[in-house]
Write an enzyme that holds these catalytic residues in place. Sequence first.
Site, PDB file in Angstrom:
ATOM      1  N   GLY A  31       0.796  -1.223   0.000  1.00  0.00           N
ATOM      2  CA  GLY A  31       0.000   0.000   0.000  1.00  0.00           C
ATOM      3  C   GLY A  31       0.827   1.270   0.000  1.00  0.00           C
ATOM      4  O   GLY A  31       2.022   1.257  -0.264  1.00  0.00           O
ATOM      5  N   GLU A  35       3.403   5.818  -8.378  1.00  0.00           N
ATOM      6  CA  GLU A  35       3.342   5.430  -9.796  1.00  0.00           C
ATOM      7  C   GLU A  35       3.940   4.046 -10.056  1.00  0.00           C
ATOM      8  O   GLU A  35       3.566   3.377 -11.020  1.00  0.00           O
ATOM      9  CB  GLU A  35       4.038   6.476 -10.673  1.00  0.00           C
ATOM     10  CG  GLU A  35       3.146   7.636 -11.076  1.00  0.00           C
ATOM     11  CD  GLU A  35       1.918   7.206 -11.884  1.00  0.00           C
ATOM     12  OE1 GLU A  35       2.058   6.381 -12.814  1.00  0.00           O
ATOM     13  OE2 GLU A  35       0.818   7.689 -11.573  1.00  0.00           O
ATOM     14  N   HIS A  37       3.583   1.343  -8.128  1.00  0.00           N
ATOM     15  CA  HIS A  37       2.468   0.414  -7.913  1.00  0.00           C
ATOM     16  C   HIS A  37       1.468   0.497  -9.068  1.00  0.00           C
ATOM     17  O   HIS A  37       1.001  -0.517  -9.577  1.00  0.00           O
ATOM     18  CB  HIS A  37       1.729   0.767  -6.617  1.00  0.00           C
ATOM     19  CG  HIS A  37       2.541   0.623  -5.369  1.00  0.00           C
ATOM     20  ND1 HIS A  37       2.868   1.700  -4.579  1.00  0.00           N
ATOM     21  CD2 HIS A  37       3.071  -0.464  -4.764  1.00  0.00           C
ATOM     22  CE1 HIS A  37       3.559   1.277  -3.531  1.00  0.00           C
ATOM     23  NE2 HIS A  37       3.708  -0.032  -3.615  1.00  0.00           N
ATOM     24  N   GLY A 147       7.649  -5.642  -9.221  1.00  0.00           N
ATOM     25  CA  GLY A 147       8.550  -4.609  -9.714  1.00  0.00           C
ATOM     26  C   GLY A 147      10.002  -5.050  -9.597  1.00  0.00           C
ATOM     27  O   GLY A 147      10.385  -5.729  -8.653  1.00  0.00           O
ATOM     28  N   SER A 186       7.428   3.847  -1.316  1.00  0.00           N
ATOM     29  CA  SER A 186       6.583   4.367  -0.240  1.00  0.00           C
ATOM     30  C   SER A 186       7.452   4.977   0.856  1.00  0.00           C
ATOM     31  O   SER A 186       7.021   5.874   1.571  1.00  0.00           O
ATOM     32  CB  SER A 186       5.735   3.240   0.358  1.00  0.00           C
ATOM     33  OG  SER A 186       5.007   2.589  -0.661  1.00  0.00           O
TER      34      SER A 186
HETATM   35  P1  AMP Z   1       5.667  -2.528  -1.948  1.00  0.00           P
HETATM   36  O1  AMP Z   1       4.313  -1.982  -1.699  1.00  0.00           O
HETATM   37  O2  AMP Z   1       6.759  -1.546  -1.749  1.00  0.00           O
HETATM   38  O3  AMP Z   1       5.896  -3.861  -1.265  1.00  0.00           O
HETATM   39  O4  AMP Z   1       5.725  -2.855  -3.500  1.00  0.00           O
HETATM   40  C1  AMP Z   1       4.726  -3.623  -4.134  1.00  0.00           C
HETATM   41  C2  AMP Z   1       5.169  -3.947  -5.531  1.00  0.00           C
HETATM   42  O5  AMP Z   1       5.428  -2.747  -6.251  1.00  0.00           O
HETATM   43  C3  AMP Z   1       6.471  -4.765  -5.568  1.00  0.00           C
HETATM   44  O6  AMP Z   1       6.402  -5.730  -6.603  1.00  0.00           O
HETATM   45  C4  AMP Z   1       7.494  -3.718  -5.880  1.00  0.00           C
HETATM   46  O7  AMP Z   1       8.632  -4.215  -6.529  1.00  0.00           O
HETATM   47  C5  AMP Z   1       6.716  -2.800  -6.798  1.00  0.00           C
HETATM   48  N1  AMP Z   1       7.348  -1.480  -6.816  1.00  0.00           N
HETATM   49  C6  AMP Z   1       7.640  -0.696  -5.759  1.00  0.00           C
HETATM   50  N2  AMP Z   1       8.265   0.432  -6.151  1.00  0.00           N
HETATM   51  C7  AMP Z   1       8.394   0.341  -7.508  1.00  0.00           C
HETATM   52  C8  AMP Z   1       8.954   1.174  -8.516  1.00  0.00           C
HETATM   53  N3  AMP Z   1       9.531   2.342  -8.221  1.00  0.00           N
HETATM   54  N4  AMP Z   1       8.895   0.756  -9.796  1.00  0.00           N
HETATM   55  C9  AMP Z   1       8.321  -0.435 -10.106  1.00  0.00           C
HETATM   56  N5  AMP Z   1       7.782  -1.262  -9.211  1.00  0.00           N
HETATM   57  C10 AMP Z   1       7.801  -0.885  -7.932  1.00  0.00           C
END
Ligand code: AMP
Length: 284
Positions: A31, A35, A37, A147, A186
């Site tokens: 959460g 951009e 996400h 990501g 985040s």
């Molecule tokens: P998180 O909420 O940070 O656990 O991320 C959820 C998903 O979003 C994961 O697969 C991350 O790798 C992806 N993600 C987070 N930041 C980025 C970013 N800057 N570019 C691409 N994917 C991202």
Amino acid sequence: MEILRTIDSVRQWVRAQRAQGRPIHFVPTMGYFHEGHLSLMRRARDDGGAVIVSIFVNPLQFGPNEDLERYPRDFERDRQMAQPVGVDAIFAPEAAEMYPAGYQTEVRVQTLSQPLCGRSRPGHFEGVATVVLKLFHIVTPDRAYFGMKDYQQLRVIQQMVRDLNLPIEVVPCPIVREADGLAMSSRNVYLSPDERAAATVLYRSLQWAQAQYAAGERDAHRLREGVYAQIAAEPLARIDYVEVVDAETLQPIERLERPALVALAVFFGRARLIDNCLLPAPAE
Ligand code: AMP
């Protein structure tokens, strides 16, 4: 867009989608959307499935002195960002729904979990693999989107899917960056204005590595030292690690003869930021 809070309600929703012939495309997150996400959600939508996004700040993947308590959370904001992207459902369970009293089981992907972030964050990838496997069993997606910013996480999940014969296609998605190159995260909200400005050194140093590589540099040690020195010259940066590793195994390398990864983790104040870049295999 449906808001689902229980595992049973997700299972019902998934059954209804499948009954309409829609494949299930899944984006797991913690959460506080940005951009990065949203790019995963758009890709999941454009690939033509029913899109379900999970929002769960997974206690199992945080160490005792990490930022579980202060990790940013704003469900209403997330809901409003996901809606226009065309997300069909959000699964946002309470911790007790995922880990009821007496919970015991953990999943470990042995070798890939150990280097890089695994060394600085013991137990982190066990927490990640465990929650993602649980989410995969709950959502039963056809495709799941991750990501490349969290490159080691992506490799751990790919390995788990292969080792445990999960019928899921893992789709890697490119890193989304701010205009000045800082990878979206985040955790960027933790940065003071000075730290935010200083953090641009990360992408600059990765770009330097890419340029060196393009110019023919094949010595992993020299690349690592160059990236390290540029970040170390920034007074607000405190380096956790800078490494040049094999992009598949994540083991250290000496020569860049196969696809490689420059990976780093650096503290700015209380924010621990990670970033990386792939160096493709040299042309034959
Ligand atoms: P998180 O909420 O940070 O656990 O991320 C959820 C998903 O979003 C994961 O697969 C991350 O790798 C992806 N993600 C987070 N930041 C980025 C970013 N800057 N570019 C691409 N994917 C991202």
